[in-house]
Design a protein around this motif. Structure first.
Motif, PDB file in Angstrom:
ATOM      1  N   UNK A  62       0.829  -1.207   0.000  1.00  0.00           N
ATOM      2  CA  UNK A  62       0.000   0.000   0.000  1.00  0.00           C
ATOM      3  C   UNK A  62       0.865   1.258   0.000  1.00  0.00           C
ATOM      4  N   UNK A  63       1.952   1.234   0.751  1.00  0.00           N
ATOM      5  CA  UNK A  63       2.877   2.366   0.747  1.00  0.00           C
ATOM      6  C   UNK A  63       3.499   2.577  -0.618  1.00  0.00           C
ATOM      7  N   UNK A  64       3.868   1.474  -1.262  1.00  0.00           N
ATOM      8  CA  UNK A  64       4.451   1.572  -2.601  1.00  0.00           C
ATOM      9  C   UNK A  64       3.428   2.160  -3.575  1.00  0.00           C
ATOM     10  N   UNK A  65       2.185   1.705  -3.483  1.00  0.00           N
ATOM     11  CA  UNK A  65       1.146   2.235  -4.366  1.00  0.00           C
ATOM     12  C   UNK A  65       0.963   3.741  -4.151  1.00  0.00           C
ATOM     13  N   UNK A  66       0.997   4.168  -2.903  1.00  0.00           N
ATOM     14  CA  UNK A  66       0.860   5.606  -2.611  1.00  0.00           C
ATOM     15  C   UNK A  66       2.034   6.405  -3.158  1.00  0.00           C
ATOM     16  N   UNK A  67       3.229   5.842  -3.044  1.00  0.00           N
ATOM     17  CA  UNK A  67       4.433   6.557  -3.481  1.00  0.00           C
ATOM     18  C   UNK A  67       4.640   6.519  -4.991  1.00  0.00           C
ATOM     19  N   UNK A  68       3.986   5.606  -5.660  1.00  0.00           N
ATOM     20  CA  UNK A  68       4.191   5.406  -7.104  1.00  0.00           C
ATOM     21  C   UNK A  68       2.875   5.491  -7.857  1.00  0.00           C
ATOM     22  N   UNK A  69       2.222   6.613  -7.748  1.00  0.00           N
ATOM     23  CA  UNK A  69       0.924   6.811  -8.382  1.00  0.00           C
ATOM     24  C   UNK A  69       0.977   6.646  -9.901  1.00  0.00           C
ATOM     25  N   UNK A  70       2.105   6.942 -10.500  1.00  0.00           N
ATOM     26  CA  UNK A  70       2.208   6.890 -11.956  1.00  0.00           C
ATOM     27  C   UNK A  70       2.987   5.669 -12.454  1.00  0.00           C
ATOM     28  N   UNK A  71       3.132   4.672 -11.588  1.00  0.00           N
ATOM     29  CA  UNK A  71       3.866   3.464 -11.981  1.00  0.00           C
ATOM     30  C   UNK A  71       3.165   2.764 -13.132  1.00  0.00           C
ATOM     31  N   UNK A  72       3.948   2.126 -13.963  1.00  0.00           N
ATOM     32  CA  UNK A  72       3.418   1.393 -15.110  1.00  0.00           C
ATOM     33  C   UNK A  72       2.858   0.045 -14.652  1.00  0.00           C
ATOM     34  N   UNK A  73       2.080  -0.572 -15.492  1.00  0.00           N
ATOM     35  CA  UNK A  73       1.456  -1.857 -15.206  1.00  0.00           C
ATOM     36  C   UNK A  73       2.503  -2.916 -14.830  1.00  0.00           C
ATOM     37  N   UNK A  74       3.608  -2.936 -15.537  1.00  0.00           N
ATOM     38  CA  UNK A  74       4.657  -3.921 -15.302  1.00  0.00           C
ATOM     39  C   UNK A  74       5.317  -3.755 -13.940  1.00  0.00           C
ATOM     40  N   UNK A  75       5.353  -2.535 -13.446  1.00  0.00           N
ATOM     41  CA  UNK A  75       5.970  -2.270 -12.148  1.00  0.00           C
ATOM     42  C   UNK A  75       5.201  -2.978 -11.050  1.00  0.00           C
TER      43      UNK A  75
END
Length: 75
Positions: A62-75
């Protein structure tokens, strides 16, 4: 106007895939959090150390999702 729509169709598809992947992961995390806290599901079936390990991993996601709002699908 049709030509412009065609130009952005691929970009729109990629954005939709990214958002869908993010939503699926977030749903999975919250489902797991509910299961490890629900006595009728996993709460009574796993020990407290395992619950803590799982909860820590879920919070990291959840922290990673919050910090990486623009992450690509593969990430």
């Amino acid at each position: 106007m049709v030509q412009e729509a065609e130009e952005f169709a691929e970009e729109d598809r990629k954005v939709k895939e990214r958002i869908d992947a993010r939503n699926r992961l977030e749903t999975y995390v919250y489902n797991m959090k509910n299961q490890i806290g629900d006595k009728d599901k996993l709460a009574d079936k796993i020990d407290s150390d395992a619950k803590e390990t799982i909860d820590t991993a879920l919070n990291e996601v959840l922290g990673w999702l919050d910090d990486n709002q623009t992450a690509e699908k593969e990430d």
